[in-house]
Design a protein around this motif. Structure first.
Motif, PDB file in Angstrom:
ATOM      1  N   ALA A  33     -27.561  -2.528-118.376  1.00 47.14           N
ATOM      2  CA  ALA A  33     -27.239  -3.925-118.588  1.00 47.14           C
ATOM      3  C   ALA A  33     -26.464  -4.407-117.361  1.00 47.14           C
ATOM      4  N   MET A  34     -26.629  -5.669-117.036  1.00 49.99           N
ATOM      5  CA  MET A  34     -25.978  -6.215-115.845  1.00 49.99           C
ATOM      6  C   MET A  34     -25.134  -7.426-116.217  1.00 49.99           C
ATOM      7  N   GLY A  35     -24.030  -7.557-115.519  1.00 47.21           N
ATOM      8  CA  GLY A  35     -23.158  -8.690-115.765  1.00 47.21           C
ATOM      9  C   GLY A  35     -22.705  -9.342-114.482  1.00 47.21           C
ATOM     10  N   TRP A  36     -22.357 -10.595-114.574  1.00 42.22           N
ATOM     11  CA  TRP A  36     -21.708 -11.333-113.483  1.00 42.22           C
ATOM     12  C   TRP A  36     -20.314 -11.733-113.960  1.00 42.22           C
ATOM     13  N   PHE A  37     -19.342 -11.508-113.099  1.00 45.99           N
ATOM     14  CA  PHE A  37     -17.957 -11.895-113.353  1.00 45.99           C
ATOM     15  C   PHE A  37     -17.470 -12.688-112.146  1.00 45.99           C
ATOM     16  N   ARG A  38     -16.359 -13.364-112.309  1.00 43.53           N
ATOM     17  CA  ARG A  38     -15.776 -14.081-111.176  1.00 43.53           C
ATOM     18  C   ARG A  38     -14.264 -14.006-111.248  1.00 43.53           C
ATOM     19  N   GLN A  39     -13.654 -14.142-110.083  1.00 43.15           N
ATOM     20  CA  GLN A  39     -12.201 -14.091-110.007  1.00 43.15           C
ATOM     21  C   GLN A  39     -11.722 -15.116-108.998  1.00 43.15           C
ATOM     22  N   ALA A  40     -10.949 -16.070-109.482  1.00 49.42           N
ATOM     23  CA  ALA A  40     -10.342 -17.080-108.625  1.00 49.42           C
ATOM     24  C   ALA A  40      -8.957 -16.598-108.192  1.00 49.42           C
ATOM     25  N   PRO A  41      -8.439 -17.118-107.091  1.00 53.00           N
ATOM     26  CA  PRO A  41      -7.118 -16.687-106.622  1.00 53.00           C
ATOM     27  C   PRO A  41      -6.058 -16.871-107.697  1.00 53.00           C
ATOM     28  N   GLY A  42      -5.277 -15.825-107.925  1.00 53.25           N
ATOM     29  CA  GLY A  42      -4.191 -15.895-108.893  1.00 53.25           C
ATOM     30  C   GLY A  42      -4.615 -15.797-110.338  1.00 53.25           C
ATOM     31  N   CYS A  96     -21.087  -8.689-109.321  1.00 56.10           N
ATOM     32  CA  CYS A  96     -22.030  -8.181-110.306  1.00 56.10           C
ATOM     33  C   CYS A  96     -21.585  -6.779-110.724  1.00 56.10           C
ATOM     34  N   ALA A  97     -21.998  -6.408-111.911  1.00 52.43           N
ATOM     35  CA  ALA A  97     -21.585  -5.134-112.479  1.00 52.43           C
ATOM     36  C   ALA A  97     -22.708  -4.555-113.315  1.00 52.43           C
ATOM     37  N   ALA A  98     -22.731  -3.232-113.404  1.00 51.54           N
ATOM     38  CA  ALA A  98     -23.743  -2.515-114.185  1.00 51.54           C
ATOM     39  C   ALA A  98     -23.054  -1.652-115.229  1.00 51.54           C
ATOM     40  N   GLY A  99     -23.634  -1.629-116.413  1.00 47.33           N
ATOM     41  CA  GLY A  99     -23.056  -0.818-117.478  1.00 47.33           C
ATOM     42  C   GLY A  99     -24.093  -0.408-118.499  1.00 47.33           C
ATOM     43  N   GLY A 100     -23.639   0.389-119.460  1.00 44.92           N
ATOM     44  CA  GLY A 100     -24.559   0.918-120.445  1.00 44.92           C
ATOM     45  C   GLY A 100     -24.987  -0.083-121.497  1.00 44.92           C
ATOM     46  N   SER A 101     -24.221  -1.144-121.674  1.00 47.22           N
ATOM     47  CA  SER A 101     -24.555  -2.148-122.678  1.00 47.22           C
ATOM     48  C   SER A 101     -23.991  -3.492-122.237  1.00 47.22           C
ATOM     49  N   VAL A 102     -24.507  -4.539-122.831  1.00 50.52           N
ATOM     50  CA  VAL A 102     -24.029  -5.876-122.501  1.00 50.52           C
ATOM     51  C   VAL A 102     -22.615  -6.049-123.062  1.00 50.52           C
ATOM     52  N   VAL A 104     -18.690  -8.326-122.464  1.00 55.63           N
ATOM     53  CA  VAL A 104     -17.985  -9.444-121.826  1.00 55.63           C
ATOM     54  C   VAL A 104     -16.659  -8.987-121.232  1.00 55.63           C
ATOM     55  N   VAL A 105     -16.322  -7.726-121.440  1.00 52.41           N
ATOM     56  CA  VAL A 105     -15.072  -7.168-120.937  1.00 52.41           C
ATOM     57  C   VAL A 105     -15.360  -6.401-119.650  1.00 52.41           C
ATOM     58  N   ALA A 106     -14.668  -6.787-118.587  1.00 47.33           N
ATOM     59  CA  ALA A 106     -14.943  -6.192-117.282  1.00 47.33           C
ATOM     60  C   ALA A 106     -14.757  -4.678-117.285  1.00 47.33           C
ATOM     61  N   GLY A 107     -13.747  -4.206-117.988  1.00 48.70           N
ATOM     62  CA  GLY A 107     -13.438  -2.784-117.984  1.00 48.70           C
ATOM     63  C   GLY A 107     -14.496  -1.897-118.583  1.00 48.70           C
ATOM     64  N   LEU A 108     -15.471  -2.478-119.255  1.00 45.05           N
ATOM     65  CA  LEU A 108     -16.518  -1.693-119.905  1.00 45.05           C
ATOM     66  C   LEU A 108     -17.737  -1.504-119.020  1.00 45.05           C
ATOM     67  N   TYR A 109     -17.703  -2.050-117.819  1.00 43.83           N
ATOM     68  CA  TYR A 109     -18.792  -1.846-116.866  1.00 43.83           C
ATOM     69  C   TYR A 109     -18.444  -0.677-115.946  1.00 43.83           C
ATOM     70  N   ASP A 110     -19.471   0.049-115.535  1.00 43.09           N
ATOM     71  CA  ASP A 110     -19.271   1.291-114.795  1.00 43.09           C
ATOM     72  C   ASP A 110     -19.302   1.113-113.285  1.00 43.09           C
ATOM     73  N   TYR A 111     -20.103   0.184-112.803  1.00 49.45           N
ATOM     74  CA  TYR A 111     -20.298   0.021-111.363  1.00 49.45           C
ATOM     75  C   TYR A 111     -20.121  -1.442-110.982  1.00 49.45           C
ATOM     76  N   TRP A 112     -19.562  -1.637-109.782  1.00 49.28           N
ATOM     77  CA  TRP A 112     -19.261  -2.993-109.304  1.00 49.28           C
ATOM     78  C   TRP A 112     -19.699  -3.168-107.860  1.00 49.28           C
ATOM     79  N   GLY A 113     -20.096  -4.398-107.544  1.00 47.02           N
ATOM     80  CA  GLY A 113     -20.330  -4.753-106.164  1.00 47.02           C
ATOM     81  C   GLY A 113     -19.040  -5.190-105.493  1.00 47.02           C
ATOM     82  N   GLN A 114     -19.150  -5.558-104.230  1.00 43.44           N
ATOM     83  CA  GLN A 114     -17.971  -5.922-103.444  1.00 43.44           C
ATOM     84  C   GLN A 114     -17.607  -7.393-103.607  1.00 43.44           C
ATOM     85  N   GLY A 115     -18.497  -8.178-104.151  1.00 46.29           N
ATOM     86  CA  GLY A 115     -18.228  -9.581-104.393  1.00 46.29           C
ATOM     87  C   GLY A 115     -18.759 -10.500-103.306  1.00 46.29           C
TER      88      GLY A 115
END
Length: 122
Positions: A33-42, A96-102, A104-115
């Protein structure tokens, strides 16, 4: 092991569009499963969208629903995020992130890109 590389970020005016891509290495991309997350400053990293391994199920944060579309091409080992009607509040680093299941919690994904940086000017 999966390596993820995002691309497609940039500077765009409010109301404009961007398409982010996330290219994955490894032959097992289609099982993740793949996810997209985002992080704004602060701010904390927040969920944007996710898609099941088959592409048959998609999920969106309320803040982007109706404006963003997540999709994947398993033959190309790539997941996409089409972003339309962009707003200044969409400005963030997108991951973007890859994990075993869909999830919404970032910590449940196993692999991450650099952004990749997305900046929306008003």
């Amino acid at each position: 092991q999966v390596q993820l590389v995002e691309s497609g970020g940039g500077l765009v005016q409010a109301g404009g569009s961007l398409r982010l891509s996330c290219a994955a290495s490894g032959r097992t991309f289609s099982s993740y499963a793949m996810g997209w997350f985002r992080q704004a400053p602060g701010k904390e990293r927040e969920f944007v969208a996710a898609i099941s391994w088959s592409g048959g199920s998609t999920y969106y944060a309320d803040s982007v629903k109706g404006r963003f579309t997540i999709s994947r091409d398993n033959a190309k080992n790539t997941v996409y995020l089409q972003m339309n009607s962009l707003k200044p509040e969409d400005t963030a680093v997108y991951y973007c992130a890859a994990g075993g299941s869909v999830e919404v919690v970032a910590g449940l994904y196993d692999y991450w890109g650099q952004g990749t940086q997305v900046t929306v000017s008003s």
